[in-house]
Scaffold this motif. Structure first.
Motif, PDB file in Angstrom:
ATOM      1  N   ILE A 284      -4.991 -25.001   6.647  1.00 45.84           N
ATOM      2  CA  ILE A 284      -4.176 -24.757   7.837  1.00 45.84           C
ATOM      3  C   ILE A 284      -4.960 -23.890   8.806  1.00 45.84           C
ATOM      4  CG2 ILE A 284      -2.003 -23.844   8.715  1.00 45.84           C
ATOM      5  CD1 ILE A 284      -0.794 -24.185   5.949  1.00 45.84           C
TER       6      ILE A 284
ATOM      7  N   SER B  80      -1.724 -25.771  13.160  1.00 43.19           N
ATOM      8  CA  SER B  80      -0.487 -25.074  13.512  1.00 43.19           C
ATOM      9  C   SER B  80      -0.329 -24.932  15.022  1.00 43.19           C
ATOM     10  CB  SER B  80      -0.468 -23.682  12.876  1.00 43.19           C
ATOM     11  OG  SER B  80      -1.452 -22.844  13.461  1.00 43.19           O
TER      12      SER B  80
ATOM     13  N   GLU C 276       5.534 -24.289  13.690  1.00 40.05           N
ATOM     14  CA  GLU C 276       4.773 -25.439  13.177  1.00 40.05           C
ATOM     15  C   GLU C 276       4.115 -25.107  11.844  1.00 40.05           C
ATOM     16  OE1 GLU C 276       2.352 -27.860  15.679  1.00 40.05           O
ATOM     17  OE2 GLU C 276       3.392 -27.233  17.495  1.00 40.05           O
ATOM     18  N   GLU C 277       3.703 -23.860  11.692  1.00 42.80           N
ATOM     19  CA  GLU C 277       3.100 -23.425  10.431  1.00 42.80           C
ATOM     20  C   GLU C 277       4.103 -23.523   9.288  1.00 42.80           C
ATOM     21  OE1 GLU C 277       0.066 -20.065  10.476  1.00 42.80           O
ATOM     22  OE2 GLU C 277       1.812 -19.125   9.516  1.00 42.80           O
TER      23      GLU C 277
ATOM     24  N   SER D  32      -1.388 -18.460  12.361  1.00 42.43           N
ATOM     25  CA  SER D  32      -1.266 -18.589  13.810  1.00 42.43           C
ATOM     26  C   SER D  32      -1.147 -17.216  14.459  1.00 42.43           C
ATOM     27  CB  SER D  32      -0.041 -19.434  14.169  1.00 42.43           C
ATOM     28  OG  SER D  32       1.128 -18.645  14.136  1.00 42.43           O
TER      29      SER D  32
END
Length: 339
Positions: free
Chosen positions: A69, A101, A107-108, A128
């Motif tokens: 990620i 992200s 979104e993460e 993020s």
């Protein structure tokens, strides 16, 4: 031959044997006759049989996949880290799945949920700029999924971490500017949530304090993001002050280049009237005029070490390894944008 995907059952039917025999033959089981294994492998190659990894992951509760990620992928910084990760993971039995992200906490959260549902084996993450709650990473750990945090710290989260000494890099940069005679050094800082922002700000402040330089709060301006456009307005704000700076230490190279652009538009000479120094040593930094002084950090090595630590956990699940915290030292790179 079938237009649909070839399965073990198709091969078994053609050779008049059981699917389990085909499965064992493909794994070169020692109990099977050589002619049986050869026949199965030959037909599998002829029909271009590919194992169904999703089915295997459901069966074995193991996806052989590592989630990565990252906030974004367009910069050299994160693409170099991902290359380092791939160069290590590619030599193992694991694949990597890259997830963006987009610097969004929401979104993460969604990405972590999806990875959990996919039975991901491990996660490498750089959080993020909006993330200040790490319970979603703890949820991964509670489900037996090891997590390695890289580049951006997650304070309070017990996990393996591979970071850079941002404080030291910032301190070196600002002290260098002081040694070259700069009197009013400003700082274009990053988003306030980030650990890197705090460490670089503290390095800037401590370098000023050590050298008995004045700390002017109006000389500290934080940018909303990391792109070139994010640095334009903050840089203008600094140059329009009644007491404008004669040097700027920027959060990263993109923001430093924004400051260079604004300085040129305002007719300022670099570095005679304004010294500018960035952080990251992006490849394009040496192709601007003047070339950008900056702080180099070993991004490829960050990716490689992060991947190695995660793989060590995946290979030793029965023996709980202690969490590691590895910190790389950055280096000052002097070019033509500073005195």
């Amino acid at each position: 031959m079938k237009k649909n995907r070839v399965t073990i059952t198709d091969i078994a039917r053609e050779l008049n044997i059981s699917p389990s025999t085909v499965s064992r033959a493909l794994k070169d089981h020692p109990a099977l006759k050589r002619e049986t294994k050869d026949a199965v492998k030959a037909l599998a190659e002829k029909w271009d049989y590919q194992p169904n990894l999703l089915a295997l992951s459901l069966l074995n509760r193991k996806s052989n996949t590592i989630g990565v990620i990252v906030p974004e992928i367009t910069s050299h910084f994160f693409s170099a880290i991902i290359t380092g990760i791939q160069d290590v993971v590619g030599k193992s039995d694991y694949n990597i799945m890259i997830c963006l992200s987009n610097e969004s906490y929401e979104e993460e959260l969604i990405l972590v949920k999806k990875l959990l549902n996919m039975q991901i084996d491990g996660v490498l993450v750089s959080p993020s700029s909006e993330t200040d709650d790490f319970d979603h990473f703890r949820k991964l750990q509670k489900n037996g999924i090891p997590v390695v945090v890289f580049d951006r710290d997650c304070p309070g989260l017990e996990a393996d971490k591979v970071l850079v000494d941002d404080y030291s890099g910032a301190f070196q940069a600002v002290e260098y500017l002081i040694d070259r005679g700069c009197k009013n050094i400003a700082h274009l800082g990053g988003p306030l949530n980030l650990s890197t922002t705090g460490h670089r700000l503290n390095g800037y402040l401590d370098a000023l304090r050590k050298n008995n330089m004045p700390i002017r709060r109006e000389h500290i301006v934080h940018v909303p993001g990391f792109s070139h456009k994010d640095g334009i307005k903050p840089a203008k704000k600094l140059f329009q002050l009644d007491n404008p700076p004669d040097a700027i230490f920027a959060m990263n190279d993109n923001i430093a280049i924004s400051a260079m652009h604004v300085a040129k538009k305002m007719g300022l000479k670099i570095p005679e009237e304004i010294s500018i120094l960035g952080f990251d040593d992006e490849p394009h930094s040496s192709f601007f005029t003047p070339t950008l002084s900056t702080v180099w950090q070993p991004v490829y090595s960050i990716g490689m070490l992060s991947a190695r630590i995660l793989l060590s956990h995946l290979k030793n699940k029965d023996n709980q390894l202690k969490f590691r915290k590895e910190i790389f030292k950055p280096e000052l790179v002097i070019r033509n944008s500073s005195k």
